[in-house]
Design a protein around this motif. Structure first.
Motif, PDB file in Angstrom:
ATOM      1  N   LEU A 193      54.279  55.063  91.248  1.00 17.27           N
ATOM      2  CA  LEU A 193      53.594  55.198  90.327  1.00 17.27           C
ATOM      3  C   LEU A 193      54.384  55.593  88.826  1.00 17.27           C
ATOM      4  O   LEU A 193      53.931  55.122  87.916  1.00 17.27           O
ATOM      5  CB  LEU A 193      52.698  56.678  90.582  1.00 17.27           C
ATOM      6  N   PRO A 194      55.514  56.093  89.146  1.00 18.13           N
ATOM      7  CA  PRO A 194      56.282  56.225  87.812  1.00 18.13           C
ATOM      8  C   PRO A 194      56.549  54.743  87.252  1.00 18.13           C
ATOM      9  O   PRO A 194      56.388  54.480  86.022  1.00 18.13           O
ATOM     10  CB  PRO A 194      57.639  56.722  88.349  1.00 18.13           C
ATOM     11  N   ALA A 195      56.791  53.855  88.261  1.00 14.52           N
ATOM     12  CA  ALA A 195      57.178  52.355  87.713  1.00 14.52           C
ATOM     13  C   ALA A 195      55.838  51.791  86.969  1.00 14.52           C
ATOM     14  O   ALA A 195      55.840  50.928  85.915  1.00 14.52           O
ATOM     15  CB  ALA A 195      57.785  51.544  88.702  1.00 14.52           C
ATOM     16  N   LEU A 196      54.648  52.173  87.520  1.00 16.02           N
ATOM     17  CA  LEU A 196      53.535  51.387  87.023  1.00 16.02           C
ATOM     18  C   LEU A 196      52.739  52.402  85.917  1.00 16.02           C
ATOM     19  O   LEU A 196      52.335  51.534  85.122  1.00 16.02           O
ATOM     20  CB  LEU A 196      52.389  51.585  88.281  1.00 16.02           C
ATOM     21  N   LEU A 197      53.140  53.588  85.754  1.00 15.08           N
ATOM     22  CA  LEU A 197      52.207  54.389  84.863  1.00 15.08           C
ATOM     23  C   LEU A 197      53.123  54.593  83.684  1.00 15.08           C
ATOM     24  O   LEU A 197      52.742  54.761  82.502  1.00 15.08           O
ATOM     25  CB  LEU A 197      51.974  55.512  85.591  1.00 15.08           C
ATOM     26  N   VAL A 198      54.353  54.997  83.670  1.00 10.93           N
ATOM     27  CA  VAL A 198      55.292  55.483  82.573  1.00 10.93           C
ATOM     28  C   VAL A 198      55.544  54.425  81.613  1.00 10.93           C
ATOM     29  O   VAL A 198      55.296  54.751  80.499  1.00 10.93           O
ATOM     30  CB  VAL A 198      56.575  56.236  83.207  1.00 10.93           C
ATOM     31  N   PRO A 199      55.987  53.325  82.145  1.00  7.30           N
ATOM     32  CA  PRO A 199      56.265  52.338  80.916  1.00  7.30           C
ATOM     33  C   PRO A 199      55.088  52.071  80.103  1.00  7.30           C
ATOM     34  O   PRO A 199      55.176  52.142  78.592  1.00  7.30           O
ATOM     35  CB  PRO A 199      56.850  50.930  81.719  1.00  7.30           C
ATOM     36  N   PRO A 200      53.889  51.585  80.285  1.00  7.68           N
ATOM     37  CA  PRO A 200      52.598  51.607  79.532  1.00  7.68           C
ATOM     38  C   PRO A 200      52.343  52.562  78.614  1.00  7.68           C
ATOM     39  O   PRO A 200      52.112  52.471  77.617  1.00  7.68           O
ATOM     40  CB  PRO A 200      51.502  51.241  80.603  1.00  7.68           C
ATOM     41  N   MET A 201      52.417  53.784  79.214  1.00  9.12           N
ATOM     42  CA  MET A 201      52.298  55.177  78.308  1.00  9.12           C
ATOM     43  C   MET A 201      53.196  55.245  77.236  1.00  9.12           C
ATOM     44  O   MET A 201      52.856  55.497  76.080  1.00  9.12           O
ATOM     45  CB  MET A 201      52.045  56.469  78.896  1.00  9.12           C
ATOM     46  N   LEU A 202      54.538  55.018  77.475  1.00  6.57           N
ATOM     47  CA  LEU A 202      55.671  55.251  76.343  1.00  6.57           C
ATOM     48  C   LEU A 202      55.285  53.956  75.539  1.00  6.57           C
ATOM     49  O   LEU A 202      55.540  54.231  74.196  1.00  6.57           O
ATOM     50  CB  LEU A 202      56.874  54.964  77.189  1.00  6.57           C
ATOM     51  N   LEU A 203      55.147  52.794  75.833  1.00 10.48           N
ATOM     52  CA  LEU A 203      54.793  51.795  74.968  1.00 10.48           C
ATOM     53  C   LEU A 203      53.591  52.011  74.123  1.00 10.48           C
ATOM     54  O   LEU A 203      53.664  51.531  72.916  1.00 10.48           O
ATOM     55  CB  LEU A 203      54.906  50.190  75.800  1.00 10.48           C
ATOM     56  N   SER A 204      52.714  52.231  74.754  1.00 11.24           N
ATOM     57  CA  SER A 204      51.307  52.718  74.049  1.00 11.24           C
ATOM     58  C   SER A 204      51.752  53.486  72.869  1.00 11.24           C
ATOM     59  O   SER A 204      50.849  53.430  71.658  1.00 11.24           O
ATOM     60  CB  SER A 204      50.410  53.186  74.806  1.00 11.24           C
ATOM     61  N   ARG A 205      52.418  54.470  72.970  1.00 10.02           N
ATOM     62  CA  ARG A 205      52.517  55.236  71.960  1.00 10.02           C
ATOM     63  C   ARG A 205      53.346  54.807  70.770  1.00 10.02           C
ATOM     64  O   ARG A 205      53.190  55.118  69.395  1.00 10.02           O
ATOM     65  CB  ARG A 205      53.530  56.652  72.409  1.00 10.02           C
ATOM     66  N   VAL A 206      54.245  53.919  71.072  1.00 13.33           N
ATOM     67  CA  VAL A 206      55.000  53.064  70.025  1.00 13.33           C
ATOM     68  C   VAL A 206      54.094  51.887  69.250  1.00 13.33           C
ATOM     69  O   VAL A 206      53.985  51.952  68.074  1.00 13.33           O
ATOM     70  CB  VAL A 206      56.269  52.372  70.353  1.00 13.33           C
ATOM     71  N   VAL A 207      53.232  51.389  70.119  1.00 11.93           N
ATOM     72  CA  VAL A 207      52.151  50.329  69.858  1.00 11.93           C
ATOM     73  C   VAL A 207      51.216  51.132  68.669  1.00 11.93           C
ATOM     74  O   VAL A 207      50.898  50.687  67.625  1.00 11.93           O
ATOM     75  CB  VAL A 207      51.358  49.655  70.754  1.00 11.93           C
ATOM     76  N   LEU A 208      51.001  52.363  68.968  1.00 11.68           N
ATOM     77  CA  LEU A 208      50.051  53.081  68.241  1.00 11.68           C
ATOM     78  C   LEU A 208      50.808  53.699  66.889  1.00 11.68           C
ATOM     79  O   LEU A 208      50.046  54.178  65.950  1.00 11.68           O
ATOM     80  CB  LEU A 208      49.252  54.273  68.792  1.00 11.68           C
ATOM     81  N   GLY A 209      51.982  53.548  66.697  1.00 14.29           N
ATOM     82  CA  GLY A 209      52.539  53.974  65.586  1.00 14.29           C
ATOM     83  C   GLY A 209      52.795  55.492  65.538  1.00 14.29           C
ATOM     84  O   GLY A 209      53.040  55.989  64.338  1.00 14.29           O
TER      85      GLY A 209
END
Length: 185
Positions: A136-152
């Protein structure tokens, strides 16, 4: 070492490196409306660690033999979130505020460091991964981190620091469970 990049902003002034990363992410994958929509959904799920607490509650109800561990997931996510809020109030780093960065979701505060979403997501993913045996860390963490940058709404260092804090929070829960978990009643 300068904190500025060679990329020029709208006013021909150098743009800080972290803003340049935000610009690159937003002009790349962040230009896709489906990505923005998914990132907003993740943002709402992770707000105040409530989505993770909800999943832990489902696990607690459905998996009676491991209720203590499922409660640990909730405690880890909420504890990580609380720790991030305390650090935010000490550090007081403002959220990205550059004309080239689009803010694509509302936030409960104007403070950026560390990302509470990254913190609670990492803690929950580590604890649930340990409990379920899934990566789960490999599946869930990168998308959440990237989402915060995508959202600015966060700089890259905000999400990286948040993830490190979440991992430390999960380690604390696991250590407490190891020390106190199987005591006779």
């Amino acid at each position: 070492m300068s904190s500025e990049s060679d990329i020029s902003g709208f006013d021909s002034q150098p743009v800080p490196r972290e803003v340049a990363v935000l610009q690159a992410v937003q002009s790349g994958i962040g230009g896709n409306p489906s990505v923005i929509s998914a990132a907003r959904g993740m943002s709402h799920f992770g707000e105040h660690a409530l989505g993770w607490v909800g999943l832990a509650a489902i696990g607690w109800v459905a998996d009676k033999p491991r209720r203590r561990q499922w409660a640990g997931v909730a405690v880890g996510a909420v504890g990580a979130h609380a720790a991030s809020i305390v650090i935010k109030r000490v550090v007081r780093r403002p959220r990205p505020n550059h004309p080239s960065v689009a803010v694509n979701v509302s936030t409960p505060s104007k403070l950026s460091f560390p990302s509470s979403h990254a913190t609670s997501t990492t803690a929950a993913a580590v604890l649930m991964g340990r409990l379920t045996g899934l990566p789960l860390p490999a599946l869930l963490v990168p998308p959440m981190l990237l989402s915060r940058v995508v959202l600015g709404v966060h700089y890259p260092t905000d999400v990286l620091a948040g993830s490190a804090l979440g991992a430390a929070s999960a380690a604390a829960v696991l250590a407490a469970d190891k020390k106190f978990g199987d005591r006779p009643r």
